[in-house]
Design a protein around this motif. Structure first.
Motif, PDB file in Angstrom:
ATOM      1  N   ALA A  43       0.837  -1.202   0.000  1.00  0.00           N
ATOM      2  CA  ALA A  43       0.000   0.000   0.000  1.00  0.00           C
ATOM      3  C   ALA A  43       0.871   1.251   0.000  1.00  0.00           C
ATOM      4  O   ALA A  43       0.592   2.218  -0.727  1.00  0.00           O
ATOM      5  CB  ALA A  43      -0.927  -0.022   1.212  1.00  0.00           C
ATOM      6  N   PHE A  44       1.930   1.258   0.805  1.00  0.00           N
ATOM      7  CA  PHE A  44       2.854   2.392   0.812  1.00  0.00           C
ATOM      8  C   PHE A  44       3.553   2.533  -0.536  1.00  0.00           C
ATOM      9  O   PHE A  44       3.753   3.652  -1.027  1.00  0.00           O
ATOM     10  CB  PHE A  44       3.899   2.202   1.916  1.00  0.00           C
ATOM     11  N   ASP A  45       3.937   1.413  -1.140  1.00  0.00           N
ATOM     12  CA  ASP A  45       4.618   1.472  -2.441  1.00  0.00           C
ATOM     13  C   ASP A  45       3.755   2.161  -3.486  1.00  0.00           C
ATOM     14  O   ASP A  45       4.229   3.002  -4.259  1.00  0.00           O
ATOM     15  CB  ASP A  45       4.976   0.059  -2.911  1.00  0.00           C
ATOM     16  N   ARG A  46       2.481   1.790  -3.530  1.00  0.00           N
ATOM     17  CA  ARG A  46       1.588   2.391  -4.526  1.00  0.00           C
ATOM     18  C   ARG A  46       1.450   3.897  -4.315  1.00  0.00           C
ATOM     19  O   ARG A  46       1.499   4.680  -5.274  1.00  0.00           O
ATOM     20  CB  ARG A  46       0.220   1.713  -4.472  1.00  0.00           C
ATOM     21  N   LYS A  47       1.300   4.311  -3.059  1.00  0.00           N
ATOM     22  CA  LYS A  47       1.131   5.736  -2.796  1.00  0.00           C
ATOM     23  C   LYS A  47       2.416   6.515  -3.040  1.00  0.00           C
ATOM     24  O   LYS A  47       2.385   7.644  -3.548  1.00  0.00           O
ATOM     25  CB  LYS A  47       0.656   5.938  -1.356  1.00  0.00           C
ATOM     26  N   ILE A  48       3.555   5.943  -2.704  1.00  0.00           N
ATOM     27  CA  ILE A  48       4.823   6.630  -2.950  1.00  0.00           C
ATOM     28  C   ILE A  48       5.043   6.821  -4.446  1.00  0.00           C
ATOM     29  O   ILE A  48       5.504   7.891  -4.889  1.00  0.00           O
ATOM     30  CB  ILE A  48       5.983   5.836  -2.302  1.00  0.00           C
ATOM     31  N   LYS A  49       4.715   5.815  -5.240  1.00  0.00           N
ATOM     32  CA  LYS A  49       4.844   5.960  -6.694  1.00  0.00           C
ATOM     33  C   LYS A  49       3.903   7.038  -7.224  1.00  0.00           C
ATOM     34  O   LYS A  49       4.260   7.810  -8.127  1.00  0.00           O
ATOM     35  CB  LYS A  49       4.565   4.621  -7.370  1.00  0.00           C
ATOM     36  N   GLN A  50       2.696   7.109  -6.659  1.00  0.00           N
ATOM     37  CA  GLN A  50       1.761   8.157  -7.085  1.00  0.00           C
ATOM     38  C   GLN A  50       2.279   9.539  -6.689  1.00  0.00           C
ATOM     39  O   GLN A  50       2.181  10.491  -7.475  1.00  0.00           O
ATOM     40  CB  GLN A  50       0.392   7.906  -6.460  1.00  0.00           C
ATOM     41  N   LEU A  51       2.828   9.659  -5.486  1.00  0.00           N
ATOM     42  CA  LEU A  51       3.380  10.946  -5.059  1.00  0.00           C
ATOM     43  C   LEU A  51       4.600  11.341  -5.885  1.00  0.00           C
ATOM     44  O   LEU A  51       4.822  12.523  -6.160  1.00  0.00           O
ATOM     45  CB  LEU A  51       3.751  10.874  -3.576  1.00  0.00           C
ATOM     46  N   LEU A  52       5.393  10.350  -6.297  1.00  0.00           N
ATOM     47  CA  LEU A  52       6.528  10.642  -7.168  1.00  0.00           C
ATOM     48  C   LEU A  52       6.069  11.143  -8.531  1.00  0.00           C
ATOM     49  O   LEU A  52       6.587  12.139  -9.050  1.00  0.00           O
ATOM     50  CB  LEU A  52       7.387   9.384  -7.329  1.00  0.00           C
ATOM     51  N   SER A  53       5.122  10.431  -9.122  1.00  0.00           N
ATOM     52  CA  SER A  53       4.649  10.813 -10.460  1.00  0.00           C
ATOM     53  C   SER A  53       3.919  12.151 -10.442  1.00  0.00           C
ATOM     54  O   SER A  53       3.926  12.873 -11.433  1.00  0.00           O
ATOM     55  CB  SER A  53       3.733   9.723 -11.018  1.00  0.00           C
ATOM     56  N   ALA A  54       3.300  12.489  -9.306  1.00  0.00           N
ATOM     57  CA  ALA A  54       2.600  13.773  -9.196  1.00  0.00           C
ATOM     58  C   ALA A  54       3.541  14.927  -8.903  1.00  0.00           C
ATOM     59  O   ALA A  54       3.119  16.093  -8.921  1.00  0.00           O
ATOM     60  CB  ALA A  54       1.533  13.682  -8.105  1.00  0.00           C
ATOM     61  N   GLY A  55       4.801  14.639  -8.607  1.00  0.00           N
ATOM     62  CA  GLY A  55       5.774  15.690  -8.329  1.00  0.00           C
ATOM     63  C   GLY A  55       5.756  16.207  -6.905  1.00  0.00           C
ATOM     64  O   GLY A  55       6.447  17.177  -6.590  1.00  0.00           O
ATOM     65  N   ILE A  56       4.988  15.565  -6.023  1.00  0.00           N
ATOM     66  CA  ILE A  56       4.889  16.039  -4.642  1.00  0.00           C
ATOM     67  C   ILE A  56       6.186  15.754  -3.880  1.00  0.00           C
ATOM     68  O   ILE A  56       6.685  16.610  -3.140  1.00  0.00           O
ATOM     69  CB  ILE A  56       3.674  15.389  -3.950  1.00  0.00           C
ATOM     70  N   ILE A  57       6.731  14.562  -4.061  1.00  0.00           N
ATOM     71  CA  ILE A  57       8.009  14.263  -3.403  1.00  0.00           C
ATOM     72  C   ILE A  57       9.124  15.129  -3.985  1.00  0.00           C
ATOM     73  O   ILE A  57      10.034  15.555  -3.266  1.00  0.00           O
ATOM     74  CB  ILE A  57       8.325  12.766  -3.529  1.00  0.00           C
ATOM     75  N   GLY A  58       9.057  15.420  -5.284  1.00  0.00           N
ATOM     76  CA  GLY A  58      10.024  16.339  -5.881  1.00  0.00           C
ATOM     77  C   GLY A  58       9.961  17.718  -5.248  1.00  0.00           C
ATOM     78  O   GLY A  58      10.992  18.381  -5.075  1.00  0.00           O
ATOM     79  N   TYR A  59       8.759  18.147  -4.878  1.00  0.00           N
ATOM     80  CA  TYR A  59       8.621  19.435  -4.189  1.00  0.00           C
ATOM     81  C   TYR A  59       9.284  19.378  -2.816  1.00  0.00           C
ATOM     82  O   TYR A  59       9.961  20.336  -2.410  1.00  0.00           O
ATOM     83  CB  TYR A  59       7.140  19.783  -4.046  1.00  0.00           C
ATOM     84  N   LEU A  60       9.108  18.258  -2.090  1.00  0.00           N
ATOM     85  CA  LEU A  60       9.751  18.117  -0.785  1.00  0.00           C
ATOM     86  C   LEU A  60      11.272  18.125  -0.926  1.00  0.00           C
ATOM     87  O   LEU A  60      11.979  18.726  -0.105  1.00  0.00           O
ATOM     88  CB  LEU A  60       9.287  16.819  -0.114  1.00  0.00           C
ATOM     89  N   VAL A  61      11.780  17.459  -1.946  1.00  0.00           N
ATOM     90  CA  VAL A  61      13.225  17.431  -2.167  1.00  0.00           C
ATOM     91  C   VAL A  61      13.740  18.841  -2.467  1.00  0.00           C
ATOM     92  O   VAL A  61      14.778  19.271  -1.939  1.00  0.00           O
ATOM     93  CB  VAL A  61      13.575  16.466  -3.312  1.00  0.00           C
TER      94      VAL A  61
END
Length: 615
Positions: free
Chosen positions: A536-554
């Motif tokens: 479940a975490f893997d799916r959400k992390i991939k979605q956050l990566l593709s949406a650019g949200i984790i990129g914003y945190l970085v």
């Protein structure tokens, strides 16, 4: 063997050219199973494991065999099938179809989960081939099957049970409720009647289970390492530790997002150390021990996806990467004034000073011999300094004797050459950093006998040059700052952590990193072994990566990802004005001195005692 021959004989009729059986021509249970396989398995999978289980009977279950044959004929050549009579030693495929006639038959399963299978999400479609009219008895059997599935760390389960001649019930289960226990709760998710399901596709999907954790608390261990995890407050205060808004950093913000998505409460443990090396004999109890002792469920803080401790835990998919580098100590950087002395070495400056003093003495001695009453030491000193700065001599001071004029011309030519050389080398001093060269490769680092301060022995660095310590990254940085002037010492760190340290200590830090990187560090979140949260975490992390949200945190926390890249030696980059601060400083002093001298000269026209200084 007879069982497999029967299956091959059943499939042989398909090859013989008979038409494919339609769903409505089959038994309702087989028709419902084929419908689920057609809409959720066939579009993405090419292999299906079909497993038949019967409760320890001497003779095979005839109804179950007929149901198996009907399903195999219905599947046809849409997927490759692996058929098993009895329990296989390990799960052969991501999607498995089970035909069982009792909960006892299903409980005989005993799978060995290899390391390869821990990263694979299993999906079970279970057909209860024995029709049970009693609702209580049917749910009891399905609940027992669910408990067995949960023991296999499998949440994606759909159970089919035929209630009547035309009605097939579709069940699933969830595990988190208001009591926050791990007991599977059976729930009716759909029903199949008259050749179709009543509900929608999403309601009976395999990955529908872990959508909410019902606000249950999750204990989280964290290793403090900026910019990945940091805490704005007193970690020893339980009240502040319960305020999750104080948790920040890339990992901290990510876990808060996951808590909001999956509806669970964060319970922060006190910060912990990694305690990596078993070679250090102490009683260090670190983050990994908290996970192994089941005192926490999640571990964050720049955890490595390729580290040896990953075998003890389940790691999520990588959400960020940072280079691991060797950290080195630079010499003290020269200031704006000191940088002006760089072009000439100590010997050249001494030669200039000696030559200048000799010229002053020679001129003074000559004038004292010719006219003792007019001989002053200040006048020849001013002339030497004037020529060194590139200014012309007053015509009256130029000697008329031919031999002396030749000597003066020689002096002026030498001064011109030195001044041009100085200006050229001064340009390089401003353009290139001054200091002894540091190792650029790991081999040079080892050859220079640098001592590695580390929490564990590393395969790529000699043990006799390694000094073990329990100190964290920033404590090791402080140690290198203290002893770096007189000891050759280094340590390893993520380049993002080093950059954050230099940003905070910008006015005192003299740390840099070696050009050659050690490896690319894949950052993950650690969960308990076979944790149900992983996929479940893997799916959400991939979605956050593709949406650019984790990129914003970085971008918000890791400045190294968006800094100016390192320029190769052959590349020429633009010179910023900051490197000329020393030149601007000296020029401002000279201009100010000239303005003051001009003002004093004007005042000397009115003040008589100043006149003698400007004659």
């Amino acid at each position: 063997m007879l069982w497999h021959l029967c299956i091959l004989a059943g499939l042989g009729s398909l090859v013989g050219g008979q038409p494919v059986i339609r769903h409505h021509q089959l038994a309702p249970l087989a028709s419902a199973a084929l419908k689920l396989l057609e809409e959720q398995v066939s579009p993405s999978q090419s292999t299906l494991a079909v497993i038949g289980l019967s409760k320890g009977e001497r003779h095979p279950d005839r109804e179950q065999e007929e149901l198996m044959t009907s399903i195999l004929k219905g599947i046809g050549d849409s997927m490759a099938l692996r058929i098993f009579e009895g329990a296989p030693p390990e799960l052969p495929s991501r999607y498995s179809l089970f035909l069982v006639n009792s909960a006892e038959a299903f409980s005989t399963l005993s799978f060995e989960f290899a390391d390869l299978h821990t990263a694979r999400e299993n999906n079970f479609l279970i057909l209860l081939t024995r029709s049970i009219a009693s609702k209580v008895e049917r749910q009891k059997v399905l609940r027992n099957i669910s408990r067995t599935c949960l023991s296999f760390h499998t949440l994606n389960v759909i159970l089919l049970s035929q209630q009547s001649q035309d009605l097939v019930l579709t069940y699933g289960y969830r595990i988190y409720n208001k009591n926050c226990d791990r007991i599977p709760i059976l729930e009716l998710i759909d029903s199949y009647e008259n050749g179709s399901f009543r509900g929608g596709h999403r309601e009976r999907s395999f990955d529908r289970v872990l959508l909410s954790l019902a606000g249950c608390p999750m204990r989280i261990s964290w290793y403090p390492l900026a910019p990945f995890v940091s805490f704005e407050g007193n970690v020893s205060d339980p009240e502040e530790l319960s305020q999750t808004w104080r948790l920040t950093g890339i990992d901290g913000e990510l876990i808060k997002m996951l808590a909001e998505i999956f509806n669970f409460t964060i319970q922060l443990e006190e910060p912990c150390q990694k305690c990596l090396s078993p070679d250090i004999k102490d009683e260090c109890s670190g983050c990994f021990d908290q996970m192994l002792n089941s005192t926490s469920s999640i571990l964050i803080g720049a955890m490595s996806g390729s580290h040896q401790h990953r075998k003890l835990f389940s790691a999520t998919t990588s959400y960020h990467q940072s280079a691991m580098v060797f950290v080195l100590h630079m010499e003290t950087k020269l200031g704006a004034m000191a940088l002006l002395a760089v072009p000439f070495c100590y010997g050249v400056w001494m030669a200039l000073v000696v030559c200048g003093i000799l010229v002053v003495l020679v001129i003074y001695a000559r004038r004292r011999l010719k006219c003792p009453e007019r001989a002053e030491l200040a006048e020849p000193a001013l002339q030497v300094l004037t020529t060194l700065m590139g200014n012309p001599l007053v015509a009256a001071t130029v000697p008329r004797n031919s031999l002396v004029r030749v000597l003066v011309a020689t002096w002026l030519l030498m001064v011109l050459v030195l001044r041009v050389i100085y200006q050229g080398k001064l340009y390089d001093s401003f353009r290139m950093p001054y200091g002894n060269s540091l190792p650029r490769q790991i081999s040079q680092l080892i050859a220079a006998n640098y001592t590695l301060s580390s929490q564990e022995f590393l395969e790529f660095y000699p043990r006799n040059l390694t000094m073990l310590t329990r100190n964290g990254s920033w404590e090791r940085f402080d140690h290198i700052e203290e002893v770096g002037d007189y000891q050759r010492i280094t340590t390893t760190s993520l380049i993002a952590s080093l950059s954050e340290y230099n940003r905070i200590n910008w006015n005192t830090s003299r740390l840099t990193h070696m050009k050659e990187h050690i490896l690319l560090y894949q950052l993950v979140i650690y969960l308990r072994r076979h944790s149900l949260l992983k996929f479940a975490f893997d799916r959400k992390i991939k979605q956050l990566l593709s949406a650019g949200i984790i990129g914003y945190l970085v971008r918000e926390f890791d400045s190294t990802e968006y800094s100016v890249p390192y320029s190769e030696p052959h590349e020429v980059s633009a010179l910023p004005l900051e490197v000329f601060c020393g030149l601007f400083y000296i020029s401002s002093i000279l201009l100010s001195s000239a303005v003051i001298a001009f003002g004093l000269e004007l005042l000397s026209l009115r003040i008589k005692w100043l006149t003698r200084y400007f004659e």
